[in-house]
Design a protein around this motif. Structure first.
Motif, PDB file in Angstrom:
ATOM      1  N   ARG A  94       0.838  -1.210   0.000  1.00  0.00           N
ATOM      2  CA  ARG A  94       0.000   0.000   0.000  1.00  0.00           C
ATOM      3  C   ARG A  94       0.870   1.256   0.000  1.00  0.00           C
ATOM      4  N   SER A  95       1.981   1.205   0.716  1.00  0.00           N
ATOM      5  CA  SER A  95       2.867   2.364   0.784  1.00  0.00           C
ATOM      6  C   SER A  95       3.515   2.650  -0.563  1.00  0.00           C
ATOM      7  N   GLU A  96       3.992   1.594  -1.236  1.00  0.00           N
ATOM      8  CA  GLU A  96       4.631   1.779  -2.537  1.00  0.00           C
ATOM      9  C   GLU A  96       3.611   2.218  -3.588  1.00  0.00           C
ATOM     10  N   GLU A  97       2.379   1.759  -3.446  1.00  0.00           N
ATOM     11  CA  GLU A  97       1.324   2.200  -4.366  1.00  0.00           C
ATOM     12  C   GLU A  97       1.129   3.705  -4.268  1.00  0.00           C
ATOM     13  N   THR A  98       1.124   4.235  -3.038  1.00  0.00           N
ATOM     14  CA  THR A  98       0.997   5.675  -2.849  1.00  0.00           C
ATOM     15  C   THR A  98       2.237   6.401  -3.350  1.00  0.00           C
ATOM     16  N   ALA A  99       3.412   5.827  -3.074  1.00  0.00           N
ATOM     17  CA  ALA A  99       4.676   6.472  -3.438  1.00  0.00           C
ATOM     18  C   ALA A  99       4.900   6.528  -4.940  1.00  0.00           C
ATOM     19  N   ALA A 100       4.230   5.664  -5.693  1.00  0.00           N
ATOM     20  CA  ALA A 100       4.448   5.594  -7.139  1.00  0.00           C
ATOM     21  C   ALA A 100       4.146   6.916  -7.838  1.00  0.00           C
ATOM     22  N   ALA A 101       3.341   7.757  -7.221  1.00  0.00           N
ATOM     23  CA  ALA A 101       3.014   9.060  -7.824  1.00  0.00           C
ATOM     24  C   ALA A 101       4.200  10.020  -7.792  1.00  0.00           C
ATOM     25  N   GLY A 102       5.215   9.718  -6.971  1.00  0.00           N
ATOM     26  CA  GLY A 102       6.391  10.570  -6.889  1.00  0.00           C
ATOM     27  C   GLY A 102       6.315  11.573  -5.757  1.00  0.00           C
ATOM     28  N   PRO A 103       7.472  12.121  -5.349  1.00  0.00           N
ATOM     29  CA  PRO A 103       7.522  12.983  -4.171  1.00  0.00           C
ATOM     30  C   PRO A 103       6.696  14.251  -4.259  1.00  0.00           C
ATOM     31  N   THR A 104       6.656  14.870  -5.417  1.00  0.00           N
ATOM     32  CA  THR A 104       5.896  16.123  -5.544  1.00  0.00           C
ATOM     33  C   THR A 104       4.408  15.882  -5.364  1.00  0.00           C
ATOM     34  N   VAL A 105       3.879  14.890  -6.055  1.00  0.00           N
ATOM     35  CA  VAL A 105       2.444  14.605  -5.984  1.00  0.00           C
ATOM     36  C   VAL A 105       2.062  14.121  -4.589  1.00  0.00           C
ATOM     37  N   VAL A 106       2.862  13.231  -4.015  1.00  0.00           N
ATOM     38  CA  VAL A 106       2.549  12.724  -2.671  1.00  0.00           C
ATOM     39  C   VAL A 106       2.513  13.874  -1.669  1.00  0.00           C
ATOM     40  N   GLY A 107       3.501  14.756  -1.750  1.00  0.00           N
ATOM     41  CA  GLY A 107       3.528  15.906  -0.846  1.00  0.00           C
ATOM     42  C   GLY A 107       2.327  16.817  -1.037  1.00  0.00           C
ATOM     43  N   GLU A 108       1.972  17.069  -2.284  1.00  0.00           N
ATOM     44  CA  GLU A 108       0.820  17.941  -2.566  1.00  0.00           C
ATOM     45  C   GLU A 108      -0.487  17.296  -2.110  1.00  0.00           C
ATOM     46  N   GLN A 109      -0.628  15.995  -2.324  1.00  0.00           N
ATOM     47  CA  GLN A 109      -1.852  15.307  -1.903  1.00  0.00           C
ATOM     48  C   GLN A 109      -1.999  15.343  -0.381  1.00  0.00           C
ATOM     49  N   ALA A 110      -0.900  15.102   0.316  1.00  0.00           N
ATOM     50  CA  ALA A 110      -0.944  15.117   1.779  1.00  0.00           C
ATOM     51  C   ALA A 110      -1.274  16.509   2.307  1.00  0.00           C
ATOM     52  N   GLN A 111      -0.680  17.522   1.716  1.00  0.00           N
ATOM     53  CA  GLN A 111      -0.954  18.883   2.161  1.00  0.00           C
ATOM     54  C   GLN A 111      -2.415  19.259   1.930  1.00  0.00           C
TER      55      GLN A 111
END
Length: 213
Positions: A94-111
């Protein structure tokens, strides 16, 4: 307790958003983290999910099942210290599935999710339930679930900061919730005598009673 729990969660989530946006995290995304078998990106994805999942679970359908307590949520876990256990394999996937979007997208989604939750949590009633989507049929009270997210955020903020050499102090209120939940889970899992040994007589701590995760 409702207000305090939600405020503690949001403070810890804000700190996670800040760390996820750090250049050190993006630069080391593909490198190994301090957790064996998990990349920095995977660990960041896991951390981000403690923000994203709250919103997902709030949007899910709770049907009125008996709510699982945050203590029970952890006390019953099996295979936490075994890298290839079903539990850990599922977490990494599940973690790698989320991480697949890349650091920029993951950071923006979390924010974005954190910003929405900062408004939304204040409006949710004390008896609000959420469905635990990765455990079909299970539900928790929202505030109980947020206590488990305080555990995850405090543990993995420390993991991710150490993995990338960043400084990221964890909010004290979330730490206090995390310690309370994990010690209570250790007591339920092993009993008070074993926990006493872990706290005061380490040479007799044959069960590593305080190692819940």
């Amino acid at each position: 307790m409702t207000t305090e729990t939600r405020q503690a969660y949001l403070l810890a989530a804000e700190r996670a958003v800040q760390l996820l946006a750090a250049k050190e995290v993006a630069r080391r995304w593909e490198e190994e983290s301090v957790l064996p078998g998990m990349s920095v990106g995977g660990l960041a994805g896991h951390l981000a999910r403690s923000i994203l999942q709250v919103e997902w679970f709030l949007d899910g359908q709770a049907l009125g099942a008996e709510p699982v307590s945050p203590v029970r949520y952890y006390a019953r876990l099996v295979g936490t210290s075994v890298p290839d256990s079903a539990l850990n394999v599922g977490v990494r996937a599940r973690s790698e599935e989320t991480a697949a979007a890349g650091p920029t997208v993951v950071g923006e989604q979390a924010q974005a999710a954190w910003q929405r939750l900062a408004l939304r949590l204040d409006k949710e009633p004390a008896d609000r339930r959420v469905a635990i989507l990765h455990r079909p049929g299970e539900e928790m009270l929202l505030d109980g679930y947020l206590q488990t997210r305080c555990v995850e955020l405090t543990v993995h903020l420390d993991d991710l900061a150490l993995s990338v050499g960043a400084r990221c102090p964890v909010p004290e209120a979330a730490l206090a919730i995390a310690v309370d939940v994990l010690v209570a889970a250790a007591r339920e899992r092993h009993g008070d005598q074993a926990v006493l040994h872990a706290l005061a007589r380490r040479e007799r701590d044959v069960h590593q009673a305080l190692l819940v995760l």
